[in-house]
Design an enzyme around this catalytic site. Structure first.
Site, PDB file in Angstrom:
ATOM      1  N   GLU A 122       0.853  -1.180   0.000  1.00  0.00           N
ATOM      2  CA  GLU A 122       0.000   0.000   0.000  1.00  0.00           C
ATOM      3  C   GLU A 122       0.895   1.238   0.000  1.00  0.00           C
ATOM      4  O   GLU A 122       1.865   1.269   0.764  1.00  0.00           O
ATOM      5  CB  GLU A 122      -0.915   0.027   1.241  1.00  0.00           C
ATOM      6  CG  GLU A 122      -1.919   1.145   1.151  1.00  0.00           C
ATOM      7  CD  GLU A 122      -2.889   1.205   2.354  1.00  0.00           C
ATOM      8  OE1 GLU A 122      -2.768   0.386   3.277  1.00  0.00           O
ATOM      9  OE2 GLU A 122      -3.751   2.073   2.333  1.00  0.00           O
ATOM     10  N   GLY A 254       3.202   2.412  10.878  1.00  0.00           N
ATOM     11  CA  GLY A 254       3.024   1.623  12.083  1.00  0.00           C
ATOM     12  C   GLY A 254       2.793   0.152  11.769  1.00  0.00           C
ATOM     13  O   GLY A 254       3.445  -0.726  12.328  1.00  0.00           O
ATOM     14  N   ALA A 255       1.847  -0.116  10.866  1.00  0.00           N
ATOM     15  CA  ALA A 255       1.537  -1.496  10.521  1.00  0.00           C
ATOM     16  C   ALA A 255       0.662  -1.540   9.281  1.00  0.00           C
ATOM     17  O   ALA A 255       0.106  -0.515   8.873  1.00  0.00           O
ATOM     18  CB  ALA A 255       0.811  -2.180  11.672  1.00  0.00           C
ATOM     19  N   MET A 256       0.524  -2.752   8.715  1.00  0.00           N
ATOM     20  CA  MET A 256      -0.193  -2.898   7.452  1.00  0.00           C
ATOM     21  C   MET A 256      -1.057  -4.152   7.446  1.00  0.00           C
ATOM     22  O   MET A 256      -0.625  -5.230   7.839  1.00  0.00           O
ATOM     23  CB  MET A 256       0.850  -2.954   6.313  1.00  0.00           C
ATOM     24  CG  MET A 256       0.265  -3.176   4.943  1.00  0.00           C
ATOM     25  SD  MET A 256      -0.791  -1.791   4.443  1.00  0.00           S
ATOM     26  CE  MET A 256      -1.934  -2.671   3.390  1.00  0.00           C
ATOM     27  N   GLU A 257      -2.284  -3.978   6.960  1.00  0.00           N
ATOM     28  CA  GLU A 257      -3.344  -4.984   7.077  1.00  0.00           C
ATOM     29  C   GLU A 257      -3.387  -6.029   5.957  1.00  0.00           C
ATOM     30  O   GLU A 257      -4.469  -6.572   5.680  1.00  0.00           O
ATOM     31  CB  GLU A 257      -4.692  -4.264   7.120  1.00  0.00           C
ATOM     32  CG  GLU A 257      -5.150  -3.617   5.786  1.00  0.00           C
ATOM     33  CD  GLU A 257      -4.780  -2.145   5.614  1.00  0.00           C
ATOM     34  OE1 GLU A 257      -3.803  -1.704   6.246  1.00  0.00           O
ATOM     35  OE2 GLU A 257      -5.455  -1.449   4.851  1.00  0.00           O
ATOM     36  N   ASN A 258      -2.263  -6.375   5.336  1.00  0.00           N
ATOM     37  CA  ASN A 258      -2.281  -7.375   4.268  1.00  0.00           C
ATOM     38  C   ASN A 258      -3.134  -8.584   4.655  1.00  0.00           C
ATOM     39  O   ASN A 258      -3.068  -9.063   5.781  1.00  0.00           O
ATOM     40  CB  ASN A 258      -0.864  -7.868   3.998  1.00  0.00           C
ATOM     41  CG  ASN A 258       0.140  -6.744   3.975  1.00  0.00           C
ATOM     42  OD1 ASN A 258       0.064  -5.875   3.128  1.00  0.00           O
ATOM     43  ND2 ASN A 258       1.044  -6.740   4.938  1.00  0.00           N
ATOM     44  N   HIS A 290      -6.712  -2.311  15.076  1.00  0.00           N
ATOM     45  CA  HIS A 290      -6.944  -1.555  13.843  1.00  0.00           C
ATOM     46  C   HIS A 290      -6.675  -2.417  12.598  1.00  0.00           C
ATOM     47  O   HIS A 290      -7.529  -2.539  11.723  1.00  0.00           O
ATOM     48  CB  HIS A 290      -6.050  -0.310  13.847  1.00  0.00           C
ATOM     49  CG  HIS A 290      -6.138   0.519  12.605  1.00  0.00           C
ATOM     50  ND1 HIS A 290      -6.939   1.640  12.517  1.00  0.00           N
ATOM     51  CD2 HIS A 290      -5.544   0.402  11.398  1.00  0.00           C
ATOM     52  CE1 HIS A 290      -6.824   2.163  11.319  1.00  0.00           C
ATOM     53  NE2 HIS A 290      -5.976   1.435  10.614  1.00  0.00           N
ATOM     54  N   GLU A 291      -5.503  -3.023  12.552  1.00  0.00           N
ATOM     55  CA  GLU A 291      -5.166  -3.808  11.356  1.00  0.00           C
ATOM     56  C   GLU A 291      -6.081  -5.027  11.245  1.00  0.00           C
ATOM     57  O   GLU A 291      -6.496  -5.404  10.151  1.00  0.00           O
ATOM     58  CB  GLU A 291      -3.693  -4.229  11.367  1.00  0.00           C
ATOM     59  CG  GLU A 291      -2.691  -3.095  11.526  1.00  0.00           C
ATOM     60  CD  GLU A 291      -2.884  -1.894  10.609  1.00  0.00           C
ATOM     61  OE1 GLU A 291      -3.502  -2.036   9.528  1.00  0.00           O
ATOM     62  OE2 GLU A 291      -2.438  -0.796  10.980  1.00  0.00           O
ATOM     63  N   GLU A 313      -9.934   3.909   6.150  1.00  0.00           N
ATOM     64  CA  GLU A 313      -9.127   4.367   7.287  1.00  0.00           C
ATOM     65  C   GLU A 313      -9.964   5.108   8.335  1.00  0.00           C
ATOM     66  O   GLU A 313      -9.824   4.863   9.530  1.00  0.00           O
ATOM     67  CB  GLU A 313      -7.944   5.212   6.822  1.00  0.00           C
ATOM     68  CG  GLU A 313      -6.909   4.432   5.985  1.00  0.00           C
ATOM     69  CD  GLU A 313      -6.294   3.241   6.713  1.00  0.00           C
ATOM     70  OE1 GLU A 313      -6.474   3.100   7.938  1.00  0.00           O
ATOM     71  OE2 GLU A 313      -5.623   2.421   6.033  1.00  0.00           O
TER      72      GLU A 313
HETATM   73  N1  BES Z   1      -3.125   0.837   5.838  1.00  0.00           N
HETATM   74  C1  BES Z   1      -2.384   1.492   6.835  1.00  0.00           C
HETATM   75  C2  BES Z   1      -0.903   1.403   6.629  1.00  0.00           C
HETATM   76  C3  BES Z   1      -0.347   2.261   5.526  1.00  0.00           C
HETATM   77  C4  BES Z   1      -0.302   3.609   5.654  1.00  0.00           C
HETATM   78  C5  BES Z   1       0.166   1.731   4.403  1.00  0.00           C
HETATM   79  C6  BES Z   1       0.246   4.386   4.622  1.00  0.00           C
HETATM   80  C7  BES Z   1       0.695   2.502   3.396  1.00  0.00           C
HETATM   81  C8  BES Z   1       0.743   3.833   3.502  1.00  0.00           C
HETATM   82  C9  BES Z   1      -2.685   0.925   8.221  1.00  0.00           C
HETATM   83  O1  BES Z   1      -3.917   0.319   8.350  1.00  0.00           O
HETATM   84  C10 BES Z   1      -2.682   2.074   9.165  1.00  0.00           C
HETATM   85  O2  BES Z   1      -3.548   2.880   9.077  1.00  0.00           O
HETATM   86  N2  BES Z   1      -1.700   2.142  10.053  1.00  0.00           N
HETATM   87  C11 BES Z   1      -1.504   3.248  10.941  1.00  0.00           C
HETATM   88  C12 BES Z   1      -1.835   2.911  12.360  1.00  0.00           C
HETATM   89  C13 BES Z   1      -3.273   2.913  12.718  1.00  0.00           C
HETATM   90  C14 BES Z   1      -3.475   2.470  14.148  1.00  0.00           C
HETATM   91  C15 BES Z   1      -3.955   4.240  12.498  1.00  0.00           C
HETATM   92  C16 BES Z   1      -0.032   3.560  10.871  1.00  0.00           C
HETATM   93  O3  BES Z   1       0.711   2.791  10.281  1.00  0.00           O
HETATM   94  O4  BES Z   1       0.367   4.603  11.408  1.00  0.00           O
HETATM   95 ZN    ZN Z   2      -5.552   1.607   8.633  1.00  0.00          ZN
END
Ligand code: BES
Ligand code: ZN
Length: 850
Positions: A122, A254-258, A290-291, A313
């Protein structure tokens, strides 16, 4: 990287892709500098799409060969992808490409972190893996074969065959390419299991580097709680046989929901009492939730295009906030979220980077994973729920999952679901998605013949590209109190949807006191010229936990503003009113700790600017110092009582009850340190058996200037732990006095452990500097220069992380002419860097207003 002028993408230009993808087969032959990716993709014409050339995205790929229906073809290849002539019916596309995971420092696509392979796709990273229609509305099932010597080889979906040197995975759920993931390395797992509501057994794993197994138990519990909560509250069940989480040290976000294979920044999943603070534990729990929640809001129902990012999101942030409220304390979570919104989203929405929750154009989509899309996006969902009510919200969500499962959707689809479920017309509500800027609401009141009237006016200041704004629907939750402090109107939701509107309440003997925007019912700025007496009254009597806290906050803000502007001494009515609240042992210690907080110095700078003054960062710093000193001296009797209450005797647990006490203890210690020069902090540092206490002690020793021995001891104890060392780097900057900020930052960038290519370490240091208001805005411009130097350096390595940190400059027009000139010069210097990334170019140009 782009040499030509960056291209702007518009929402209005959306057209569907000309083909459906029926299946994807990928084979990875892993090698650090020369991984081969073989793809077999079945395409069939999409009858609903306009005629178009067959174009596949692809960046940084070396094309080895391509075939269509078995016959070799020679596509027309550019830096952005390829075009080729294809048959008019369905066909099989096959390609072999070579990529360089080890050379990939941008951490997008397939890259290496500590010898392990991992992916981040992503938003548009899959195109760095192979040629593909890399857009979220193209969904397909994926079968993946991984060949390599690594002990562990993971991808999405369920495991299929595996043997010596290979593993195969199949994901039965059609998904967009941005949810693809692959991980391979010598990892170990922390196992778990979950039985879903329909009795399905799911295998759970958290995969980490050997040695980190002892930091997984908390994350595993958080995952199980999340799975259960989504069943109980939203009726959503998990849909694969296995759910894997992997911790990686080098990660931009922070993290990714693959799908079925979430990839986490190790800072957001690993946790242990010795190495993690209470805040870290809470964050791990929230982000795992969240993920996981994305499995339904994001994966099963995804976005049609990246303009719809808030569809997944905003909703998922809203869901994770509900989860945290349920697991911990609802008032504390709400107040913390509002602090965060005002601290990050309001400045964005009131400056040059302001954009709607659903933007209408972008150059680089990575620049739109913003506080506005996320946090304001979540507030918009909260408002919708408040307007339709809890029961209708639940019905609408059921309809959303029913109607759109397996689809790539838009905000229009989302709102239609609510219209159909409730019969409401949401045309005006939709402006929350299209109009940027924070509405300002002013209030006036009158009282006659037993009738009390509230008149609201709303106005949203112009934002880039949007000079005029129409009125929005503002759910305004209000309550009324009698002068004796009794509530005479319980919380009532007013629908304030015109430029100006009056609401009447009758049957009062005396003029009541209004409690407005209860629960922070809408993301607006309330300009109420209420007297301080009224705020003090609400601080003492309000029944709504949010507005009661906010009354204290506003009193703190007003006294700080007076102190800055006139050199006034602190308002004792505020300090004594606050003391009364702090002495109320029936109130949650975490709530009282929040009460002890004051508006950030950056927020004060904004308030001063809004009122026509030029903020002086040193004067703001000094006022905050003085206020804290006066509180400490006034509360010599109160502080020891609170400290006793904050004491935890039971063995450490990161639960809400214990962390509430430690939060109160930390607030007390920071005042105590002003009286004893750091003696109590020294004792706490010596005794601490958990990171929360150790870090709050260290922070106070730094502030007191008694940090040499403690910083050395901390370093020696923790030099082997990357995540703890991030804290060591950041805290020395965050907790120090303004004049030391830039020299310390500079010195730390020369430290042998300053691994600036690691986003966590870079952010620990540069993030701490830019967040230190008075330090960063040092009048000689040294902070600006140092940040710009490092952004220029990082841009060649990691454009995404560089671009995000440019936001440090977004508030530049608040400050004096001298500072503005220095910031402008640094922004221009960044902009003229050779081979500037598209990411940073867009950010800097927008901030400059160019
Ligand atoms: N889908 C996002 C990760 C992401 C963000 C991928 C930007 C590529 C580009 C993930 O679900 C997300 O939102 N992560 C947040 C943390 C969340 C608790 C709000 C993050 O990574 O900060
Ligand atoms: Zn997210």
């Amino acid at each position: 990287m782009k040499a030509e002028a960056p291209q702007t993408i518009y929402l209005k230009d959306y057209t569907p892709f000309g083909w459906h993808v029926e299946s994807v087969h990928l084979t990875f032959r892993l090698a650090p500098n020369s991984t081969r990716v073989l793809s077999k993709i079945r395409f069939a014409p999409n009858p609903d799409a306009p005629a178009q050339d067959f174009f596949l995205h692809g960046e940084m790929l070396k094309l080895i060969g391509a075939k269509i229906d078995g016959a070799t073809v020679t596509p027309d290849v550019t830096d952005e992808g390829l075009t080729v002539t294809v048959p008019s019916g369905a066909f099989l596309w096959e390609a072999e490409v070579e990529i360089d995971p080890k050379g990939n420092t941008a951490l997008e696509g397939l890259y290496m972190s500590n010898g392990m392979y991992c992916t981040q796709c992503e938003a548009e990273g899959f195109r760095k893996i192979t040629y593909y229609p890399d857009r979220p509305d193209v969904m397909s099932t994926f079968t993946v074969r991984i060949e390599g010597d690594e002990k562990v080889k993971l991808s999405n979906g369920n495991p299929q065959e595996a043997g010596e040197g290979f593993a195969e995975w199949h994901d039965p759920w059609p998904k967009p390419a941005y949810l693809f993931a692959l991980v391979a390395g010598d990892l170990v797992n922390f196992p778990g299991a979950f039985t879903t509501m329909s009795g399905k057994q799911v295998e759970l794993n958290i995969w980490v580097r050997p040695g980190d197994e002892d930091k997984c138990a908390f994350g595993m519990e958080a995952l199980k709680k999340s799975m259960k909560w989504d069943e109980d509250v939203y009726g959503r069940e998990y849909d694969l046989d296995i759910f894997n989480i992997v911790a990686v040290d080098d990660f931009n976000m922070g993290a990714m929901e693959n799908k079925g294979l979430n990839v986490f920044n190790s800072s957001c999943v690993l946790a242990s009492p010795e190495t993690s603070t209470d805040a870290n534990f809470e964050r791990v729990e929230a982000i795992i939730a969240h993920e996981y929640f994305h499995n339904w809001t994001g994966n099963r129902i995804t976005c049609r295009d990246w303009f719809q990012l808030c569809l997944k999101e905003g909703l998922t942030v809203f869901r994770d906030a509900q989860f945290t409220s349920d697991m911990r304390s609802e008032p504390v979570k709400r107040i913390s979220d509002v602090i965060d919104l005002r601290g990050r989203q309001f400045p964005e929405d009131q400056g040059p980077l302001s954009h709607p929750v659903r933007p209408e154009s972008f150059q680089e989509i990575n620049n739109f994973y913003t506080a506005t899309v996320y946090e304001k996006g979540a507030e918009v969902i909260g408002m919708l729920k408040r307007l339709v009510g809890d029961e209708a919200y639940a019905r609408a969500l059921d309809l959303y999952f029913d109607r759109h499962d397996g689809q790539a959707c838009t905000i229009e689809d989302w709102l239609k679901v609510f219209e159909d479920a409730t019969g409401r017309d949401l045309a005006q509500f939709k402006r929350w998605y299209s109009q940027a800027g924070t509405p300002r609401v002013s209030v006036s009141e009158s009282f006659a013949d037993g009738t009390y009237s509230l008149t609201f006016r709303q106005e949203t200041p112009p934002t880039p590209g949007q000079p005029e704004k129409a009125p929005q629907v503002i759910p305004m939750a209000v309550g009324l109190l009698n002068p004796n402090g009794d509530e005479v109107l319980p919380t009532t939701l007013l629908e304030f949807n015109q430029s100006e509107q009056t609401f009447n309440f009758s049957g009062f003997a005396a003029k009541p006191v209004p409690s407005l925007l209860r629960g922070f019912s809408a993301p607006v700025v309330l300009d109420r010229e209420a007297g301080r007496d009224e705020q003090a009254f609400l601080l003492a009597h309000d029944t709504d936990t949010f507005t009661r806290w906010d009354a204290g906050r506003q009193l703190a803000r007003e006294t700080l503003v007076d102190m800055v502007l006139t050199g006034a001494t602190p308002d004792m009515a505020y300090i004594d009113g606050l003391e009364a609240v702090l002495r109320d042992e029936t109130l949650d210690p975490a709530y009282r700790a929040l009460m002890m907080g004051t508006p950030s110095q950056s927020e004060l700078a904004q308030v001063l600017a809004d009122r026509g003054h030029v903020p002086d960062p040193d004067a703001i710093w000094q006022a905050a110092e003085t206020l804290a000193q006066v509180k400490a001296e006034r509360w010599t009797d109160l502080l020891p009582r609170l400290a006793a209450e904050a004491e935890v005797t039971a063995p450490y647990s990161p639960d809400a009850e214990q962390s509430a006490r430690r939060a109160l203890g930390a607030a007390v210690l920071s005042l105590q340190t002003r009286l004893d020069g750091g003696a109590a902090a020294e004792t706490q540092f010596g005794r601490a058996d958990n990171m929360t206490l150790q870090l709050s002690a260290l922070s106070n020793l730094i502030r007191a200037g008694r940090d040499d021995a403690a910083l050395k001891a901390f370093h020696d104890q923790w030099q082997g732990d990357r995540l703890v060392m991030d804290k060591w780097f950041g805290l020395q900057i965050a907790a120090t006095t303004p004049e030391k900020v830039v020299p310390r930052t500079e010195a730390l960038t020369a430290h042998p452990a300053f691994d600036w290519k690691n986003p966590n370490r870079f952010r620990a240091v540069m993030g701490a500097m830019m967040m230190h208001h008075a330090g960063f805005h040092s009048v000689d411009g040294a902070g600006y220069r140092l940040l710009a130097d490092w952004l220029i350096r990082l841009d060649d390595v990691n454009p995404q992380t560089t671009a995000r940190m440019c936001s440090a400059f977004q508030t530049w027009r608040r400050y004096d002419a001298g500072r503005q000139e220095m910031i402008r010069a640094e922004l221009e210097r960044i902009r003229s860097k050779p081979k500037l990334s598209r990411d940073v170019d867009e950010m800097v140009s927008r901030i400059l207003g160019a």
